[in-house]
Design an enzyme around this catalytic site. Structure first.
Site, PDB file in Angstrom:
ATOM      1  N   HIS A 124       3.300  14.014   6.409  1.00  0.00           N
ATOM      2  CA  HIS A 124       4.730  14.272   6.251  1.00  0.00           C
ATOM      3  C   HIS A 124       5.349  14.357   7.638  1.00  0.00           C
ATOM      4  O   HIS A 124       4.910  15.144   8.485  1.00  0.00           O
ATOM      5  CB  HIS A 124       4.935  15.580   5.486  1.00  0.00           C
ATOM      6  CG  HIS A 124       6.321  15.737   4.953  1.00  0.00           C
ATOM      7  ND1 HIS A 124       7.425  15.819   5.758  1.00  0.00           N
ATOM      8  CD2 HIS A 124       6.769  15.826   3.680  1.00  0.00           C
ATOM      9  CE1 HIS A 124       8.511  15.955   5.023  1.00  0.00           C
ATOM     10  NE2 HIS A 124       8.123  15.957   3.747  1.00  0.00           N
ATOM     11  N   HIS A 125       6.378  13.555   7.860  1.00  0.00           N
ATOM     12  CA  HIS A 125       6.973  13.458   9.184  1.00  0.00           C
ATOM     13  C   HIS A 125       7.655  14.755   9.622  1.00  0.00           C
ATOM     14  O   HIS A 125       7.909  14.967  10.810  1.00  0.00           O
ATOM     15  CB  HIS A 125       7.969  12.296   9.226  1.00  0.00           C
ATOM     16  CG  HIS A 125       8.161  11.724  10.586  1.00  0.00           C
ATOM     17  ND1 HIS A 125       9.145  12.156  11.442  1.00  0.00           N
ATOM     18  CD2 HIS A 125       7.477  10.774  11.245  1.00  0.00           C
ATOM     19  CE1 HIS A 125       9.080  11.476  12.560  1.00  0.00           C
ATOM     20  NE2 HIS A 125       8.066  10.629  12.485  1.00  0.00           N
ATOM     21  N   ALA A 126       7.907  15.664   8.712  1.00  0.00           N
ATOM     22  CA  ALA A 126       8.533  16.941   9.080  1.00  0.00           C
ATOM     23  C   ALA A 126       7.594  17.801   9.931  1.00  0.00           C
ATOM     24  O   ALA A 126       8.054  18.635  10.702  1.00  0.00           O
ATOM     25  CB  ALA A 126       8.946  17.718   7.830  1.00  0.00           C
TER      26      ALA A 126
END
Length: 149
Positions: A124-126
């Protein structure tokens, strides 16, 4: 790596786990179905292998979605596709709350005395960037090469 140990708890709280344990699939040849098992983290590879062997012996033949009960929340997903090599693989995960990494490994091959194993890493890029994925892959490769198999 911290970026691979973050998740949301069911109450929405963001947590950084001290350790993570793998949740992996076991294939049932007779019925062509899968079950999920998990094995508790161990810092020593030999101890982890002992725990894995015990889990397979106790729960590996159980044909249920979650064959081993009481999966802790600090698990990450590992899937195996030993029937096919691939250069890319993606699982669709609904929503934006799933922060833990997903690892998918495929059919290995031998070439010039070396083994090649395809591995897809979904993050997840977060919480994780390409830099972190590349750092993980390098550390993973070094750890595998250091094993005395």
């Amino acid at each position: 790596m911290e970026q691979f140990r973050m998740s949301f708890r069911t109450n929405g709280e963001l947590v950084l786990y001290e350790t993570m344990s793998p949740c992996y699939t076991v294939f049932h040849k007779e019925t062509k179905t899968f079950s999920n098992l998990w094995t508790e983290y161990a810092s020593q590879y030999s101890e982890f292998c002992r725990r894995y062997d015990k889990d397979i012996a106790c729960f590996g033949a159980i044909e249920a979605m979650n064959a081993k009960p009481s999966q802790p929340e600090n698990c990450f997903t590992v899937s195996m596709l030993p029937w096919a090599a691939f250069e890319s693989f993606h699982l669709h995960v609904d929503g934006y709350e799933y922060l833990r990494p997903i690892f998918t490994l495929g059919k290995y091959r031998e070439k010039d005395g070396r083994y090649w194993l395809p591995m897809a890493v979904q993050v997840h890029h977060a919480v994780c960037d390409g830099y972190h994925v590349c750092s993980f892959i390098e550390a993973f490769q070094n750890a595998v090469c250091a094993l005395d198999l």
